[in-house]
Design an enzyme around this catalytic site. Sequence first.
Site, PDB file in Angstrom:
ATOM      1  N   GLU A 275       0.828  -1.214   0.000  1.00 32.74           N
ATOM      2  CA  GLU A 275       0.000   0.000   0.000  1.00 32.74           C
ATOM      3  C   GLU A 275       0.862   1.263   0.000  1.00 32.74           C
ATOM      4  O   GLU A 275       0.453   2.315   0.503  1.00 32.74           O
ATOM      5  CB  GLU A 275      -0.955   0.009   1.216  1.00 32.74           C
ATOM      6  CG  GLU A 275      -1.823  -1.233   1.371  1.00 32.74           C
ATOM      7  CD  GLU A 275      -2.836  -1.460   0.242  1.00 32.74           C
ATOM      8  OE1 GLU A 275      -2.912  -0.610  -0.668  1.00 32.74           O
ATOM      9  OE2 GLU A 275      -3.525  -2.490   0.284  1.00 32.74           O
TER      10      GLU A 275
ATOM     11  N   HIS B 115      -2.565   1.737   8.409  1.00 28.05           N
ATOM     12  CA  HIS B 115      -3.672   0.951   7.851  1.00 28.05           C
ATOM     13  C   HIS B 115      -3.822  -0.323   8.658  1.00 28.05           C
ATOM     14  O   HIS B 115      -2.838  -1.015   8.898  1.00 28.05           O
ATOM     15  CB  HIS B 115      -3.389   0.608   6.379  1.00 28.05           C
ATOM     16  CG  HIS B 115      -4.286  -0.453   5.845  1.00 28.05           C
ATOM     17  ND1 HIS B 115      -5.663  -0.317   5.792  1.00 28.05           N
ATOM     18  CD2 HIS B 115      -4.033  -1.687   5.353  1.00 28.05           C
ATOM     19  CE1 HIS B 115      -6.185  -1.407   5.292  1.00 28.05           C
ATOM     20  NE2 HIS B 115      -5.221  -2.277   5.016  1.00 28.05           N
TER      21      HIS B 115
ATOM     22  N   HIS C 284      -6.882  -3.656   9.887  1.00 25.64           N
ATOM     23  CA  HIS C 284      -8.177  -4.291   9.649  1.00 25.64           C
ATOM     24  C   HIS C 284      -9.006  -4.233  10.936  1.00 25.64           C
ATOM     25  O   HIS C 284      -9.249  -5.249  11.581  1.00 25.64           O
ATOM     26  CB  HIS C 284      -7.967  -5.719   9.159  1.00 25.64           C
ATOM     27  CG  HIS C 284      -7.265  -5.790   7.832  1.00 25.64           C
ATOM     28  ND1 HIS C 284      -6.923  -6.972   7.216  1.00 25.64           N
ATOM     29  CD2 HIS C 284      -6.843  -4.801   6.984  1.00 25.64           C
ATOM     30  CE1 HIS C 284      -6.323  -6.709   6.060  1.00 25.64           C
ATOM     31  NE2 HIS C 284      -6.254  -5.402   5.892  1.00 25.64           N
TER      32      HIS C 284
ATOM     33  N   GLU D 175     -17.549  11.369  22.841  1.00 29.35           N
ATOM     34  CA  GLU D 175     -16.369  12.144  22.436  1.00 29.35           C
ATOM     35  C   GLU D 175     -15.934  11.923  20.993  1.00 29.35           C
ATOM     36  O   GLU D 175     -14.959  12.526  20.533  1.00 29.35           O
ATOM     37  CB  GLU D 175     -15.196  11.824  23.379  1.00 29.35           C
ATOM     38  CG  GLU D 175     -15.429  12.381  24.766  1.00 29.35           C
ATOM     39  CD  GLU D 175     -14.370  11.919  25.726  1.00 29.35           C
ATOM     40  OE1 GLU D 175     -13.682  12.784  26.306  1.00 29.35           O
ATOM     41  OE2 GLU D 175     -14.223  10.692  25.911  1.00 29.35           O
TER      42      GLU D 175
ATOM     43  N   HIS E 101     -12.796  -3.959   4.108  1.00 31.77           N
ATOM     44  CA  HIS E 101     -11.350  -4.202   4.152  1.00 31.77           C
ATOM     45  C   HIS E 101     -10.679  -3.677   5.427  1.00 31.77           C
ATOM     46  O   HIS E 101     -10.154  -4.441   6.212  1.00 31.77           O
ATOM     47  CB  HIS E 101     -10.690  -3.605   2.896  1.00 31.77           C
ATOM     48  CG  HIS E 101      -9.214  -3.823   2.833  1.00 31.77           C
ATOM     49  ND1 HIS E 101      -8.518  -4.052   1.669  1.00 31.77           N
ATOM     50  CD2 HIS E 101      -8.269  -3.858   3.811  1.00 31.77           C
ATOM     51  CE1 HIS E 101      -7.236  -4.237   1.945  1.00 31.77           C
ATOM     52  NE2 HIS E 101      -7.061  -4.116   3.239  1.00 31.77           N
TER      53      HIS E 101
HETATM   54  O1  2HA Z   1      -0.510  -5.329   3.981  1.00 33.35           O
HETATM   55  O2  2HA Z   1      -3.462  -5.015   4.683  1.00 33.35           O
HETATM   56  O3  2HA Z   1      -4.174  -3.845   2.399  1.00 33.35           O
HETATM   57  C1  2HA Z   1      -1.626  -6.104   3.774  1.00 33.35           C
HETATM   58  C2  2HA Z   1      -2.800  -5.262   3.697  1.00 33.35           C
HETATM   59  C3  2HA Z   1      -3.119  -4.716   2.380  1.00 33.35           C
HETATM   60 ZN    ZN Z   2      -5.385  -4.261   4.388  1.00 29.19          ZN
END
Ligand code: 2HA
Ligand code: ZN
Length: 262
Positions: free
Chosen positions: A108, A131, A133, A161, A202
């Site tokens: 990414e 990033h 999940h 909040e 995602h």
């Molecule tokens: O790195 O989460 O979106 C693996 C991920 C890709």
């Molecule tokens: Zn991801």
Amino acid sequence: MDILRLPAVGEFLRAATQLYNHGWAERNAGNISMILDEDFSSLKSIKEFPLSFSAEGMSGRCVLITGSGKYLKNAERDPENNVALLRIKDDRCELLWGLADGGKPSSELAAHLLSHSARLKADPAHRVVMHTHATHAVAMTFVHSLDEREFTRTLWQMATEAIMFFPDGVAVLPWMPCGTDEIGRATAEKMSDRRVVVWAHHGVFGSGASPDEALGLIETVDKAAEFYLLTAHLPIRQKINDSQLREMAAVLGVKPREGYLI
Ligand code: 2HA
Ligand code: ZN
């Protein structure tokens, strides 16, 4: 120079472990990057990776980023093999340290570098893109409208909040293939005026001045999403209304995104 002695690097590595401990970084899921302001001019390029996009304002900057296919749970224990220090150039990046057992920067990379570029224009203190999940935030994208205003309003209504942590709202991207320049550009466009972007089905991209701030932001989104999921199927008897949200925003001294409150 001993990269690992830099306090910011320690914070970065701890955040990787924290994401794993949240249960938000299964296998190689998730990636973190952080702009470092130290002078790395004494470090020579080990190898180069081409860039197929141009991240305005990033050329010459150094960025610490997790590696493609690497597991966040291993970053703190074994940073040399799981993390890369990159010097960004116009059309490529140089590896200055890390990825000792091979590999490339995060899949990414486009979303990270383009988001840094967008956030820096909005906030000179910006340094971190993360990033992950985040379980409840992702689950919410299956059962809630993906309209950004609706999505944001629900999150604000779920936790007193929340409006303080993301007064600009939460951006939402519809499902798209990940690891592409296209999703990177779409994410960065949203980041130009918000600090958090949910990728439907995602994960979440969060940003901030430090790993703590970016992680804290994602945590607040995820907690509000958790409250939503715990109650969405039940008859709601009362909730935080718009006038209470306005009242809260006034107390906190934040300006909710124009047009989001009724
Ligand atoms: O790195 O989460 O979106 C693996 C991920 C890709
Ligand atoms: Zn991801």
